[in-house]
Design a protein around this motif. Structure first.
Motif, PDB file in Angstrom:
ATOM      1  N   ASN A  49     -51.965 -24.820  34.825  1.00 41.24           N
ATOM      2  CA  ASN A  49     -52.199 -23.923  35.962  1.00 41.24           C
ATOM      3  C   ASN A  49     -52.637 -22.541  35.496  1.00 41.24           C
ATOM      4  O   ASN A  49     -53.493 -21.909  36.119  1.00 41.24           O
ATOM      5  N   PHE A  50     -52.069 -22.080  34.380  1.00 36.63           N
ATOM      6  CA  PHE A  50     -52.495 -20.808  33.806  1.00 36.63           C
ATOM      7  C   PHE A  50     -53.989 -20.866  33.454  1.00 36.63           C
ATOM      8  O   PHE A  50     -54.742 -19.944  33.755  1.00 36.63           O
ATOM      9  N   LEU A  51     -54.399 -21.948  32.807  1.00 39.62           N
ATOM     10  CA  LEU A  51     -55.810 -22.104  32.419  1.00 39.62           C
ATOM     11  C   LEU A  51     -56.731 -22.097  33.632  1.00 39.62           C
ATOM     12  O   LEU A  51     -57.805 -21.499  33.594  1.00 39.62           O
ATOM     13  N   ARG A  52     -56.330 -22.750  34.692  1.00 41.15           N
ATOM     14  CA  ARG A  52     -57.155 -22.777  35.907  1.00 41.15           C
ATOM     15  C   ARG A  52     -57.303 -21.380  36.504  1.00 41.15           C
ATOM     16  O   ARG A  52     -58.379 -20.987  36.912  1.00 41.15           O
ATOM     17  N   GLU A  53     -56.202 -20.625  36.515  1.00 42.47           N
ATOM     18  CA  GLU A  53     -56.269 -19.236  37.009  1.00 42.47           C
ATOM     19  C   GLU A  53     -57.184 -18.404  36.108  1.00 42.47           C
ATOM     20  O   GLU A  53     -58.001 -17.625  36.592  1.00 42.47           O
ATOM     21  N   TYR A  54     -57.024 -18.563  34.809  1.00 37.41           N
ATOM     22  CA  TYR A  54     -57.835 -17.822  33.844  1.00 37.41           C
ATOM     23  C   TYR A  54     -59.319 -18.127  34.076  1.00 37.41           C
ATOM     24  O   TYR A  54     -60.161 -17.234  34.112  1.00 37.41           O
ATOM     25  N   TYR A  55     -59.617 -19.398  34.256  1.00 37.39           N
ATOM     26  CA  TYR A  55     -61.003 -19.811  34.470  1.00 37.39           C
ATOM     27  C   TYR A  55     -61.552 -19.218  35.771  1.00 37.39           C
ATOM     28  O   TYR A  55     -62.686 -18.755  35.823  1.00 37.39           O
ATOM     29  N   LYS A  99     -59.091 -29.926  29.199  1.00 36.12           N
ATOM     30  CA  LYS A  99     -59.532 -31.220  29.740  1.00 36.12           C
ATOM     31  C   LYS A  99     -58.624 -31.638  30.893  1.00 36.12           C
ATOM     32  O   LYS A  99     -59.100 -32.005  31.965  1.00 36.12           O
ATOM     33  N   ILE A 100     -57.318 -31.550  30.698  1.00 36.00           N
ATOM     34  CA  ILE A 100     -56.361 -31.943  31.729  1.00 36.00           C
ATOM     35  C   ILE A 100     -56.488 -31.024  32.950  1.00 36.00           C
ATOM     36  O   ILE A 100     -56.325 -31.463  34.083  1.00 36.00           O
ATOM     37  N   ALA A 101     -56.824 -29.752  32.712  1.00 33.28           N
ATOM     38  CA  ALA A 101     -56.973 -28.779  33.794  1.00 33.28           C
ATOM     39  C   ALA A 101     -58.311 -28.939  34.532  1.00 33.28           C
ATOM     40  O   ALA A 101     -58.575 -28.208  35.478  1.00 33.28           O
ATOM     41  N   GLY A 102     -59.142 -29.884  34.067  1.00 31.00           N
ATOM     42  CA  GLY A 102     -60.420 -30.109  34.741  1.00 31.00           C
ATOM     43  C   GLY A 102     -61.461 -29.068  34.397  1.00 31.00           C
ATOM     44  O   GLY A 102     -62.452 -28.915  35.113  1.00 31.00           O
TER      45      GLY A 102
END
Length: 110
Positions: A49-55, A99-102
């Motif tokens: 979820n952190f990675l998705r927010e960062y992206y 990858k898991i974060a899409g």
């Protein structure tokens, strides 16, 4: 390539990264995690979820050093270190977690 989850088809590149980021949801994340042999726990979801927010904020998937530093700032030093992240994602925290974060494969990842 394509993955089918709950009757829906998801297009992926040859390495298994989702091509359409907007199609991501937790169901596809679980399937991608299984493919990576990652047993998703609350700590895994926190990183994903952190990675998705960062992206969403920067339109880029962070390389592992940037990821480690950013997680340390947001989630604390005990989580913002390579050892912790490699325990969660043994084949590379940035690569596997993205990858898991899409998300697309992080720049600088082999």
């Amino acid at each position: 390539m394509a993955l089918e989850v709950n009757g829906k088809t998801y297009e992926t590149d040859e390495e298994g990264y989702l091509l359409n980021l907007s199609e991501w949801d937790e169901d596809i994340a679980k399937v991608l995690a299984e493919g990576e042999k990652v047993d998703m726990t609350e700590n895994h979801w926190e990183v994903v979820n952190f990675l998705r927010e960062y992206y969403n904020d920067y339109q880029i998937a962070p390389a592992v050093r940037v990821l480690t530093k950013a997680i340390g700032k947001k989630l604390g030093a005990e989580k913002g270190n390579s050892k912790y992240l490699y325990e969660l994602f043994p084949y590379g925290p940035a690569k596997q977690a993205c990858k898991i974060a899409g998300l697309p494969k992080p720049t600088g990842c082999i």
